[in-house]
Design a protein around this motif. Structure first.
Motif, PDB file in Angstrom:
ATOM      1  N   ALA A  25       1.597   0.571  12.921  1.00 56.80           N
ATOM      2  CA  ALA A  25       0.997  -0.159  14.047  1.00 56.80           C
ATOM      3  C   ALA A  25       2.069  -0.305  15.137  1.00 56.80           C
ATOM      4  O   ALA A  25       2.269   0.617  15.918  1.00 56.80           O
ATOM      5  N   THR A  26       2.790  -1.428  15.150  1.00 55.69           N
ATOM      6  CA  THR A  26       3.876  -1.580  16.131  1.00 55.69           C
ATOM      7  C   THR A  26       5.132  -0.816  15.714  1.00 55.69           C
ATOM      8  O   THR A  26       6.048  -0.650  16.513  1.00 55.69           O
ATOM      9  N   GLY A  27       5.182  -0.433  14.454  1.00 54.00           N
ATOM     10  CA  GLY A  27       6.361   0.264  13.943  1.00 54.00           C
ATOM     11  C   GLY A  27       7.482  -0.666  13.521  1.00 54.00           C
ATOM     12  O   GLY A  27       8.534  -0.204  13.071  1.00 54.00           O
ATOM     13  N   ASP A  66       1.044   3.139   4.449  1.00 50.09           N
ATOM     14  CA  ASP A  66      -0.351   3.497   4.739  1.00 50.09           C
ATOM     15  C   ASP A  66      -0.618   3.628   6.221  1.00 50.09           C
ATOM     16  O   ASP A  66      -1.373   4.496   6.652  1.00 50.09           O
ATOM     17  N   THR A  68       7.753  -2.682  10.913  1.00 48.10           N
ATOM     18  CA  THR A  68       8.053  -2.583   9.480  1.00 48.10           C
ATOM     19  C   THR A  68       8.785  -1.280   9.181  1.00 48.10           C
ATOM     20  O   THR A  68       9.798  -1.272   8.471  1.00 48.10           O
ATOM     21  N   ARG A 113       0.820  -1.220   0.000  1.00 47.08           N
ATOM     22  CA  ARG A 113       0.000   0.000   0.000  1.00 47.08           C
ATOM     23  C   ARG A 113       0.850   1.264   0.000  1.00 47.08           C
ATOM     24  O   ARG A 113       0.420   2.323  -0.452  1.00 47.08           O
TER      25      ARG A 113
HETATM   26  P1  AMP Z   1       3.692  -2.661  11.946  1.00 44.49           P
HETATM   27  O1  AMP Z   1       4.984  -3.214  11.426  1.00 44.49           O
HETATM   28  O2  AMP Z   1       3.180  -3.413  13.160  1.00 44.49           O
HETATM   29  O3  AMP Z   1       3.776  -1.157  12.206  1.00 44.49           O
HETATM   30  O4  AMP Z   1       2.594  -2.910  10.832  1.00 44.49           O
HETATM   31  C1  AMP Z   1       2.540  -2.077   9.734  1.00 44.49           C
HETATM   32  C2  AMP Z   1       2.105  -2.780   8.481  1.00 44.49           C
HETATM   33  O5  AMP Z   1       1.103  -3.765   8.691  1.00 44.49           O
HETATM   34  C3  AMP Z   1       1.544  -1.756   7.523  1.00 44.49           C
HETATM   35  O6  AMP Z   1       2.138  -1.972   6.252  1.00 44.49           O
HETATM   36  C4  AMP Z   1       0.057  -2.013   7.525  1.00 44.49           C
HETATM   37  O7  AMP Z   1      -0.428  -1.989   6.218  1.00 44.49           O
HETATM   38  C5  AMP Z   1      -0.144  -3.374   8.165  1.00 44.49           C
HETATM   39  N1  AMP Z   1      -1.082  -3.335   9.315  1.00 44.49           N
HETATM   40  C6  AMP Z   1      -0.793  -3.570  10.618  1.00 44.49           C
HETATM   41  N2  AMP Z   1      -1.877  -3.496  11.417  1.00 44.49           N
HETATM   42  C7  AMP Z   1      -2.908  -3.180  10.591  1.00 44.49           C
HETATM   43  C8  AMP Z   1      -4.323  -2.924  10.806  1.00 44.49           C
HETATM   44  N3  AMP Z   1      -4.896  -2.979  12.033  1.00 44.49           N
HETATM   45  N4  AMP Z   1      -5.072  -2.607   9.731  1.00 44.49           N
HETATM   46  C9  AMP Z   1      -4.520  -2.536   8.492  1.00 44.49           C
HETATM   47  N5  AMP Z   1      -3.217  -2.759   8.228  1.00 44.49           N
HETATM   48  C10 AMP Z   1      -2.404  -3.088   9.253  1.00 44.49           C
END
Ligand code: AMP
Length: 178
Positions: free
Chosen positions: A125-127, A122, A129, A61
């Protein structure tokens, strides 16, 4: 378009991809002409008067938004992809998932040393990625201008994690919970 207008265009799908997750689906936002334009403009706005040499977007995305933001800022776009997808010589960075590890990659010549890069995805969330993407870009000696996301899930503290790496975060809307 206000924060509330953008927020109203995001569709929430409970229990996807697994029970307990509230999936914040941006396809409804991207599918709305005014919503799409507002996201691109607002993601790019703080960086219009700042030197940005490239936008790096995270698969998948982050490609849609990152490409459009790069166009707005008059710079190129560099994809950060899941392992094994890039055709040229790539450098990788692993990061932990809930179960196991994953790897993201960038072409080793995608960024020239010292280039000023804006990271786009896009949602944070946890950061995990975004933090891996920051480390990956730094392997190529990129100077990271900031990381920009449409959605922040503040309860998961990803923004703090990325800011702890010395990268400013720009987000448009927030949702409570995870
Ligand atoms: P993170 O590494 O936990 O920050 O997750 C970020 C990635 O996971 C992003 O590329 C988001 O597209 C996807 N993601 C994580 N949680 C969600 C959520 N609740 N809804 C949609 N996409 C999510």
């Amino acid at each position: 378009m206000t924060e509330a207008d953008i927020r109203a265009l995001v569709r929430t799908i409970p229990d996807y991809p697994k029970p307990g997750i509230m999936f914040r689906d941006i396809t409804t936002l991207l599918g709305d002409a005014m919503g799409l334009t507002a996201c691109i403009e607002q993601l790019a706005a703080p960086y219009r008067e700042v030197q940005v040499d490239a936008v790096a977007g995270i698969e998948a995305r982050g490609f849609i938004l990152g490409g459009a933001v790069a166009d707005r800022l008059g710079c190129g776009f560099v994809p950060i992809r899941k392992k094994g997808k890039l055709p040229g010589k790539a450098v990788g960075q692993d990061y932990e998932l809930e179960y196991g590890v994953d790897v993201i990659e960038i072409h080793e010549d995608g960024i020239t040393s010292g280039e000023r890069v804006l990271l786009v995805d896009d949602l944070i969330a946890t950061g995990g990625t975004a933090a891996a993407a920051v480390k990956l870009l730094r392997k190529l000696n990129a100077e990271i201008v900031a990381a920009a996301f449409v959605i922040d899930l503040p309860d998961l503290a990803g923004r703090k994690r990325v800011e702890a790496l010395g990268v400013e975060c720009h987000t448009l809307i927030e949702f409570e919970g995870d």
